[in-house]
Design an enzyme around this catalytic site. Structure first.
Site, PDB file in Angstrom:
ATOM      1  N   ALA A   9       0.816  -1.216   0.000  1.00 33.99           N
ATOM      2  CA  ALA A   9       0.000   0.000   0.000  1.00 33.99           C
ATOM      3  C   ALA A   9       0.851   1.268   0.000  1.00 33.99           C
ATOM      4  O   ALA A   9       0.328   2.372   0.059  1.00 33.99           O
ATOM      5  CB  ALA A   9      -0.940  -0.010   1.206  1.00 33.99           C
ATOM      6  N   ILE A  22      13.723  -4.759  -1.556  1.00 35.12           N
ATOM      7  CA  ILE A  22      13.843  -3.347  -1.966  1.00 35.12           C
ATOM      8  C   ILE A  22      14.104  -2.447  -0.753  1.00 35.12           C
ATOM      9  O   ILE A  22      14.764  -1.414  -0.862  1.00 35.12           O
ATOM     10  CB  ILE A  22      12.538  -2.912  -2.687  1.00 35.12           C
ATOM     11  CG1 ILE A  22      12.364  -3.706  -3.994  1.00 35.12           C
ATOM     12  CG2 ILE A  22      12.535  -1.411  -2.979  1.00 35.12           C
ATOM     13  CD1 ILE A  22      11.015  -3.516  -4.678  1.00 35.12           C
ATOM     14  N   ASP A  64      19.378   1.751  -9.872  1.00 35.71           N
ATOM     15  CA  ASP A  64      20.677   2.359 -10.203  1.00 35.71           C
ATOM     16  C   ASP A  64      21.016   2.123 -11.677  1.00 35.71           C
ATOM     17  O   ASP A  64      21.564   2.999 -12.343  1.00 35.71           O
ATOM     18  CB  ASP A  64      21.770   1.782  -9.298  1.00 35.71           C
ATOM     19  CG  ASP A  64      21.445   2.005  -7.829  1.00 35.71           C
ATOM     20  OD1 ASP A  64      21.037   3.121  -7.482  1.00 35.71           O
ATOM     21  OD2 ASP A  64      21.573   1.053  -7.039  1.00 35.71           O
ATOM     22  N   HIS A  85      23.999  -0.486  -2.907  1.00 35.02           N
ATOM     23  CA  HIS A  85      22.940   0.482  -3.221  1.00 35.02           C
ATOM     24  C   HIS A  85      22.923   1.613  -2.197  1.00 35.02           C
ATOM     25  O   HIS A  85      21.995   1.759  -1.434  1.00 35.02           O
ATOM     26  CB  HIS A  85      21.575  -0.216  -3.282  1.00 35.02           C
ATOM     27  CG  HIS A  85      20.444   0.746  -3.480  1.00 35.02           C
ATOM     28  ND1 HIS A  85      20.275   1.456  -4.656  1.00 35.02           N
ATOM     29  CD2 HIS A  85      19.446   1.155  -2.664  1.00 35.02           C
ATOM     30  CE1 HIS A  85      19.238   2.243  -4.538  1.00 35.02           C
ATOM     31  NE2 HIS A  85      18.709   2.090  -3.338  1.00 35.02           N
TER      32      HIS A  85
END
Ligand code: NAI
Length: 338
Positions: free
Chosen positions: A35, A142, A175, A202
């Protein structure tokens, strides 16, 4: 009239039967944090993905609303919503791929590491659920800081005796997407024709674009190299500042996450030659995790590629990246081991 749930179930059943007849492939995908700013557009794009037959949307808020909304799209995937911790196990059971964008994003002035205290605990809980309910699923992580959350997930899976390094992938695709875009701008090319490997990790200097390996082959002046490297490393901060306190990259991240998830699903299906960059368990350097090109197959990252020849600028960048990465990886490992 049947209830919405019964209707959804029966239409889901019919769709599943249609697919079985046609023999079309279909994978079951869960999004945890569905969400959120990334989660919603990511869920929409996965609902449009023909490789997805079932889409489970889990969040601690608003999952039913997002699910009702997306379930009206006339695409093949059947969408089901799951709200809060008591429904986590149902959300995960039977999944082939789990995508995790759950957790807080950056505000101006914050580094990704500033998110550690909140997001580390969220990732631990979600990965405990994965270990219990779908230990063979491919995991696309993520949630930031990816350089630490991937080692956290690995430790959780080790504790549960379900760890398979090939199935745990930190998503660094944004990236690569940014690098392709910025390099294409400098070269005056269509970004779809450009392929820039981005290795390391990252966050900040750990994001290491290999501009000497850009396809199609090209060369850059030292000024261009400096400009592009800085812009790729700070692309996230550019968005955080432009959003002025309302969050970090969500739309480009959802695009990148779907590009990566789709590659994972094509690999699972058995397609040959699916290669993308990801942050994975690695022997490419002396560090236990590192982002580089990986070949995606039926069991996840089946092959982790070496970095290839680096120029002097990249070798210096690599040393800086490794120094910072070592600390971030250790921080993740200690969080579970302590
Ligand atoms: P957001 O705050 O808009 O959404 C996060 C969602 O996670 C919310 O819906 C929230 O309710 C949910 N959530 C919180 N705790 C949860 C839990 N225990 N279980 C399930 N869901 C939970 O944040 P946004 O912008 O979507 O970013 C999410 C994460 O992705 C952040 O950590 C951000 O730093 C990271 N990110 C990673 C990128 C990458 O390249 N890997 C790029 C951009 C962001």
């Amino acid at each position: 009239y049947p209830s919405n749930l019964q209707m959804e179930e029966s239409s889901g059943l019919k769709q599943a039967m249609c697919r079985a007849k046609g023999g079309a492939p279909g994978f079951k995908v869960a999004i945890l944090g569905a969400a959120g700013g990334i989660g919603q557009p990511l869920a929409m794009l996965m609902k449009m993905n023909p490789l997805v037959s079932v889409l489970h949307l889990y969040d601690v808020v608003n999952a039913p609303g997002v699910t009702a909304d997306l379930s009206h799209m006339d695409t093949g995937a059947v969408v089901r919503g799951f709200l809060g911790q008591p429904q986590l196990e149902s959300a995960l059971t039977g999944m082939d791929l789990v995508i995790i964008p759950a957790g807080v994003p950056r505000k101006p002035g914050m580094t990704r590491d500033d998110l550690f205290n909140i997001n580390a605990g969220i990732v631990r809980t979600l990965c405990e659920g994965i270990a219990k309910c779908c230990p063979n699923a491919i995991v696309n992580l993520i949630s930031n800081p990816v350089n630490s959350t991937v080692p956290i997930a690995a430790e959780v899976f080790k504790k549960a005796a379900t760890y398979d390094p090939k199935r745990l992938l930190g998503v660094t695709m944004l990236d690569v997407v940014r690098a392709n875009t910025f390099v294409a701008e400098v070269l005056g090319l269509d970004p779809r024709e450009v392929d820039v490997p981005v290795v390391g990790g990252h966050a900040g200097v750990t994001i290491l674009p290999l501009l000497s390996q850009v396809k199609p082959p090209c060369s850059f002046t030292p000024q261009e190299t400096e400009y592009l490297t800085n812009r790729i490393q700070n692309g996230g901060t550019e968005v955080v500042e432009a959003k002025a306190g309302t969050g970090s990259a969500t739309l480009s991240m959802a695009y990148a996450a779907v590009k990566f998830a789709d590659a994972c699903l094509r690999g699972l299906r058995g397609d040959a030659g699916v290669v993308e960059c990801a942050f994975v368990a690695s022997q490419v350097t002396e560090l236990p995790f590192f982002a580089s090109k990986v070949r995606l197959g039926r069991i996840g990252a089946e092959e982790v590629f070496q970095l290839g020849p680096l120029n002097e600028y990249e070798r210096i960048g690599l040393e800086k990246a490794k120094k910072e990465l070592a600390g971030s990886i250790q921080k993740g490992v200690s969080f579970i081991k302590k």
